[in-house]
Design an enzyme around this catalytic site. Sequence first.
Site, PDB file in Angstrom:
ATOM      1  N   CYS A   1       0.642  -1.073  -0.011  1.00 15.24           N
ATOM      2  CA  CYS A   1      -0.062  -0.015   0.042  1.00 15.24           C
ATOM      3  C   CYS A   1       0.888   1.259   0.085  1.00 15.24           C
ATOM      4  O   CYS A   1       0.426   2.380  -0.101  1.00 15.24           O
ATOM      5  CB  CYS A   1      -0.957  -0.028   1.300  1.00 15.24           C
ATOM      6  SG  CYS A   1      -2.123  -1.173   0.940  1.00 15.24           S
TER       7      CYS A   1
HETATM    8  C1  LIG Z   1     -11.039  -5.101   8.216  1.00 13.83           C
HETATM    9  C2  LIG Z   1     -11.914  -4.364   9.399  1.00 13.83           C
HETATM   10  C3  LIG Z   1     -12.934  -3.507   8.469  1.00 13.83           C
HETATM   11  C4  LIG Z   1     -12.804  -5.324  10.268  1.00 13.83           C
HETATM   12  O1  LIG Z   1     -13.179  -4.479  11.145  1.00 13.83           O
HETATM   13  P1  LIG Z   1     -13.418  -5.064  12.690  1.00 13.83           P
HETATM   14  O2  LIG Z   1     -14.082  -4.060  13.377  1.00 13.83           O
HETATM   15  O3  LIG Z   1     -12.068  -5.072  13.137  1.00 13.83           O
HETATM   16  O4  LIG Z   1     -14.116  -6.425  12.644  1.00 13.83           O
HETATM   17  P2  LIG Z   1     -13.544  -7.812  13.067  1.00 13.83           P
HETATM   18  O5  LIG Z   1     -12.942  -8.624  12.165  1.00 13.83           O
HETATM   19  O6  LIG Z   1     -12.914  -7.591  14.713  1.00 13.83           O
HETATM   20  O7  LIG Z   1     -15.032  -8.367  13.370  1.00 13.83           O
HETATM   21  C5  LIG Z   1     -16.004  -7.908  14.339  1.00 13.83           C
HETATM   22  C6  LIG Z   1     -17.365  -8.822  14.118  1.00 13.83           C
HETATM   23  O8  LIG Z   1     -18.039  -8.714  12.910  1.00 13.83           O
HETATM   24  C7  LIG Z   1     -18.160  -9.906  12.134  1.00 13.83           C
HETATM   25  N1  LIG Z   1     -17.844  -9.891  10.836  1.00 13.83           N
HETATM   26  C8  LIG Z   1     -16.726  -9.969  10.070  1.00 13.83           C
HETATM   27  N2  LIG Z   1     -16.922  -9.688   8.649  1.00 13.83           N
HETATM   28  C9  LIG Z   1     -18.235  -9.661   8.786  1.00 13.83           C
HETATM   29  C10 LIG Z   1     -19.110  -9.269   7.675  1.00 13.83           C
HETATM   30  N3  LIG Z   1     -18.459  -9.527   6.406  1.00 13.83           N
HETATM   31  N4  LIG Z   1     -20.437  -9.245   7.854  1.00 13.83           N
HETATM   32  C11 LIG Z   1     -21.064  -9.379   9.122  1.00 13.83           C
HETATM   33  N5  LIG Z   1     -20.173  -9.454  10.271  1.00 13.83           N
HETATM   34  C12 LIG Z   1     -18.839  -9.857   9.845  1.00 13.83           C
HETATM   35  C13 LIG Z   1     -16.855 -10.817  12.882  1.00 13.83           C
HETATM   36  O9  LIG Z   1     -17.185 -12.090  12.787  1.00 13.83           O
HETATM   37  C14 LIG Z   1     -16.927 -10.394  14.499  1.00 13.83           C
HETATM   38  O10 LIG Z   1     -18.074 -11.044  15.031  1.00 13.83           O
HETATM   39  P3  LIG Z   1     -17.824 -11.311  16.741  1.00 13.83           P
HETATM   40  O11 LIG Z   1     -17.585  -9.873  17.287  1.00 13.83           O
HETATM   41  O12 LIG Z   1     -18.988 -11.956  17.087  1.00 13.83           O
HETATM   42  O13 LIG Z   1     -16.585 -11.992  16.814  1.00 13.83           O
HETATM   43  C15 LIG Z   1     -11.033  -3.747  10.244  1.00 13.83           C
HETATM   44  O14 LIG Z   1     -10.202  -4.334  11.073  1.00 13.83           O
HETATM   45  C16 LIG Z   1      -9.780  -2.861   9.425  1.00 13.83           C
HETATM   46  O15 LIG Z   1     -10.218  -2.141   8.518  1.00 13.83           O
HETATM   47  N6  LIG Z   1      -8.620  -2.813   9.748  1.00 13.83           N
HETATM   48  C17 LIG Z   1      -7.603  -2.062   9.129  1.00 13.83           C
HETATM   49  C18 LIG Z   1      -6.993  -3.080   8.233  1.00 13.83           C
HETATM   50  C19 LIG Z   1      -5.913  -1.983   7.282  1.00 13.83           C
HETATM   51  O16 LIG Z   1      -5.902  -0.775   7.372  1.00 13.83           O
HETATM   52  N7  LIG Z   1      -5.407  -2.982   6.535  1.00 13.83           N
HETATM   53  C20 LIG Z   1      -4.348  -2.309   5.362  1.00 13.83           C
HETATM   54  C21 LIG Z   1      -4.936  -3.332   4.306  1.00 13.83           C
HETATM   55  S1  LIG Z   1      -3.945  -2.669   2.949  1.00 13.83           S
END
Ligand SMILES: CC(C)(COP(=O)(O)OP(=O)(O)OC[C@H]1O[C@@H](n2cnc3c(N)ncnc32)[C@H](O)[C@@H]1OP(=O)(O)O)[C@@H](O)C(=O)NCCC(=O)NCCS
Length: 373
Positions: A156
């Site tokens: 990125c």
């Molecule tokens: C990926 C991202 C959006 C996920 O958001 P989050 O708030 O961390 O979500 P989590 O993975 O902890 O999941 C939270 C809950 O939602 C659920 N969940 C995950 N994906 C889901 C989906 N597509 N739809 C519905 N629920 C979902 C999970 O199972 C979890 O449930 P639980 O609380 O019962 O265990 C976030 O972590 C993020 O953007 N992080 C930064 C990533 C980044 O910058 N990466 C750089 C890449 S270049």
Amino acid sequence: MIKAVISGTGLYTPPAIIENDELVEAFNQYVELFNNEHADEIARGEVAALQPSSSAFIEKASGIKRRHVIDRDGILDPHRMTPYIPERSNDEPSVQCDMAVAASKEALAQAGKTAADVDAVIVACSNLQRPYPAIAIEVQEALGIEGFAYDMNVACSSATFGLQAAVNSVENGAARSVLVVSPEICSGHLNFRDRDSHFIFGDACTAILVEREEDTKAGQGFEILGTRLKTKFSNNIRNNFGFLNRADESGIGKADKLFIQQGRKVFKEVSPLVAETIQGHLASLSLSPDNLTRMWLHQANLNMNQLIARKVLGRDASVEEAPVILDEYANTSSAGSIIAFHKYKDDLKAGDLGVICSFGAGYSIGSVVVRHR
Ligand SMILES: CC(C)(COP(=O)(O)OP(=O)(O)OC[C@H]1O[C@@H](n2cnc3c(N)ncnc32)[C@H](O)[C@@H]1OP(=O)(O)O)[C@@H](O)C(=O)NCCC(=O)NCCS
């Protein structure tokens, strides 16, 4: 001393769009197909039933509403869930070359320059569709640029690391001007069957022209006051696809040969690193966060950007100060912060300061402080 300026930017946006609801519908159809097919194993407790995705979760957790993609149909087919991008013959331009040429032409037009004014092309992006010949050399040929070209990949942060390489080439006299192009086809490495990440990425290409100040008009573009790069090894964002895959058949097609991440860990670990890098960079230039008119941040997660901006400024940032494009584009890897810069720079006045900042796999962080001329 030669000074480097950004004299033009360009953007290629694929016309096809996938809304969250459409993506979720396709994902949930896939879940139903999978769960029906494995009903007996699921009933015996041998296979875990897949859970559906939801648009409400996607928008709340990430800020993403839709994404532009090269191909919609392959992604939305629940039996395929992979873009369909036909191979081309060696006599045709590659898909990344086509995107790069479109974005580069806009950057050149904005700068009021032609290919004859450019000495180098850097294609800087997360995924290159082949190892060689370099996509950058193909773009150089397609645009009719003399000089040299090369590809580079810092995930990125590819575009900001590419910007530093361009600044170096301009300032040390190796090139009068350099095009930094980021053709990101993120849909090609996204696992659309993975509920945790199927919504994250989109496709786009950006281009930036970096020139010697003396070759540009007074008041044109942005002076680059400095670049700062930071890397710190992490396994939390990873893609094990590579040329050695064929040397162990057992790994071919496994989930780790596409993008995988520990999103929550990335959020927690990268946010403070980014804020520290921007603050340290500004301090090294005898500037303070109060001097910033704008922060063009990497576009992966809205909550993350709001947190980073708050850490840097010591208060909440307005959307004017930290513009958002990920609602429309999703995460386009290295193109993201440059799309924000491209779309939200024209209202700045002479002397206004801003920082372009990318962050992502590696971990890698790139900060570029610019001043409107
Ligand atoms: C990926 C991202 C959006 C996920 O958001 P989050 O708030 O961390 O979500 P989590 O993975 O902890 O999941 C939270 C809950 O939602 C659920 N969940 C995950 N994906 C889901 C989906 N597509 N739809 C519905 N629920 C979902 C999970 O199972 C979890 O449930 P639980 O609380 O019962 O265990 C976030 O972590 C993020 O953007 N992080 C930064 C990533 C980044 O910058 N990466 C750089 C890449 S270049």
